[in-house]
Write a protein that holds these residues in place. Structure first.
Motif, PDB file in Angstrom:
ATOM      1  N   LEU A  13      -4.626 -13.439  -8.168  1.00  0.00           N
ATOM      2  CA  LEU A  13      -3.123 -13.084  -7.158  1.00  0.00           C
ATOM      3  C   LEU A  13      -3.142 -14.103  -6.258  1.00  0.00           C
ATOM      4  O   LEU A  13      -3.927 -14.708  -5.599  1.00  0.00           O
ATOM      5  CB  LEU A  13      -3.631 -11.743  -6.242  1.00  0.00           C
ATOM      6  N   ALA A  15      -1.216 -14.643  -3.064  1.00  0.00           N
ATOM      7  CA  ALA A  15      -0.228 -14.026  -1.916  1.00  0.00           C
ATOM      8  C   ALA A  15       0.395 -14.756  -0.876  1.00  0.00           C
ATOM      9  O   ALA A  15       0.147 -15.828  -0.728  1.00  0.00           O
ATOM     10  CB  ALA A  15      -1.288 -13.187  -1.042  1.00  0.00           C
ATOM     11  N   ASP A  38       5.872 -12.717  -3.135  1.00  0.00           N
ATOM     12  CA  ASP A  38       6.135 -13.352  -1.418  1.00  0.00           C
ATOM     13  C   ASP A  38       7.276 -12.239  -1.055  1.00  0.00           C
ATOM     14  O   ASP A  38       7.638 -11.604  -1.880  1.00  0.00           O
ATOM     15  CB  ASP A  38       6.891 -14.618  -1.844  1.00  0.00           C
ATOM     16  N   SER A  66       4.870  -6.107  -2.123  1.00  0.00           N
ATOM     17  CA  SER A  66       4.111  -6.280  -1.031  1.00  0.00           C
ATOM     18  C   SER A  66       2.538  -6.008  -1.121  1.00  0.00           C
ATOM     19  O   SER A  66       2.234  -5.351  -2.068  1.00  0.00           O
ATOM     20  CB  SER A  66       4.529  -5.157   0.205  1.00  0.00           C
ATOM     21  N   LEU A  67       1.867  -6.636  -0.433  1.00  0.00           N
ATOM     22  CA  LEU A  67       0.385  -6.417  -0.647  1.00  0.00           C
ATOM     23  C   LEU A  67      -0.009  -4.979  -0.503  1.00  0.00           C
ATOM     24  O   LEU A  67      -0.940  -4.554  -1.259  1.00  0.00           O
ATOM     25  CB  LEU A  67      -0.542  -7.223   0.652  1.00  0.00           C
ATOM     26  N   ILE A  77      -8.264 -14.632  -5.536  1.00  0.00           N
ATOM     27  CA  ILE A  77      -7.008 -14.478  -4.627  1.00  0.00           C
ATOM     28  C   ILE A  77      -6.786 -15.804  -3.793  1.00  0.00           C
ATOM     29  O   ILE A  77      -7.691 -16.370  -3.235  1.00  0.00           O
ATOM     30  CB  ILE A  77      -7.076 -13.289  -3.540  1.00  0.00           C
ATOM     31  N   ALA A  79      -4.051 -17.931  -0.923  1.00  0.00           N
ATOM     32  CA  ALA A  79      -3.051 -17.814  -0.028  1.00  0.00           C
ATOM     33  C   ALA A  79      -2.865 -18.952   0.798  1.00  0.00           C
ATOM     34  O   ALA A  79      -4.106 -19.542   1.197  1.00  0.00           O
ATOM     35  CB  ALA A  79      -3.373 -16.407   0.891  1.00  0.00           C
ATOM     36  N   MET A  89      -3.373  -9.790   6.776  1.00  0.00           N
ATOM     37  CA  MET A  89      -3.679  -9.478   5.437  1.00  0.00           C
ATOM     38  C   MET A  89      -4.950  -9.008   5.147  1.00  0.00           C
ATOM     39  O   MET A  89      -5.527  -8.618   4.158  1.00  0.00           O
ATOM     40  CB  MET A  89      -3.395 -10.595   4.740  1.00  0.00           C
ATOM     41  N   LEU A  93      -6.544  -7.660   1.573  1.00  0.00           N
ATOM     42  CA  LEU A  93      -7.293  -8.779   0.654  1.00  0.00           C
ATOM     43  C   LEU A  93      -8.715  -8.196   0.308  1.00  0.00           C
ATOM     44  O   LEU A  93      -9.067  -8.510  -0.669  1.00  0.00           O
ATOM     45  CB  LEU A  93      -7.153 -10.284   1.169  1.00  0.00           C
TER      46      LEU A  93
END
Length: 147
Positions: A13, A15, A38, A66-67, A77, A79, A89, A93
């Motif tokens: 992922l 993010a 995004d 969205s998350l 993950i 970011a 987040m 997460l």
């Protein structure tokens, strides 16, 4: 410690993908499935173009999801987002990170922001494996250990 090519998990992922650079880097390193998200429609459009130009559309999906709406778990993950957003987040997460799974974060200023992020993510059950510094910036590598 570094996350090496031979340890890139299959499900990734990205993010806050922006232009999609982290997603396009993960796919050729061995990630079979990459989801790049995004909340900025222009970023999603640009990331889709970059994914297509790199012939990675079969491996990378770019969405404005969205998350909060995501389900499942991701073995990696990544970011590259500012400090306050990374803190906001954290619950998402933590929920989405596989066990075991890796979390790579960048866009963090070394020093106060680095300590703040490290402390919050450690309190949420992540283990800090390493840091990479460039000028005033730091990237952090965490693992979400097996239960």
């Amino acid at each position: 410690q570094q996350l090496r090519k031979e340890t890139i998990p299959e499900k990734v992922l990205n993010a806050g993908t922006g232009t999609g650079i982290l997603a396009t880097a993960a796919a050729p390193c061995g990630a079979a499935e990459v989801l790049a998200i995004d909340n900025d429609p222009e970023a999603v459009r640009v990331a889709r173009e970059n994914v297509a130009q790199n012939a990675l559309s079969g491996q990378i999906r770019v969405e404005s999801t969205s998350l909060e709406a995501l389900e499942g778990s991701y073995a990696l993950i990544c970011a590259n987002i500012v400090h306050d957003v990374l803190l906001a987040m954290l619950p998402h997460l933590s929920r989405l990170a596989a066990r075991p799974g890796y979390l790579v974060m960048a866009g963090i200023l070394a020093g106060t922001q680095e300590r703040s992020i490290s402390k919050a993510y450690r309190q949420a059950g992540f283990t800090l494996l390493g840091c990479e510094y460039e000028d005033e910036w730091v990237a952090l590598l965490f693992v979400h250990p097996a239960k």
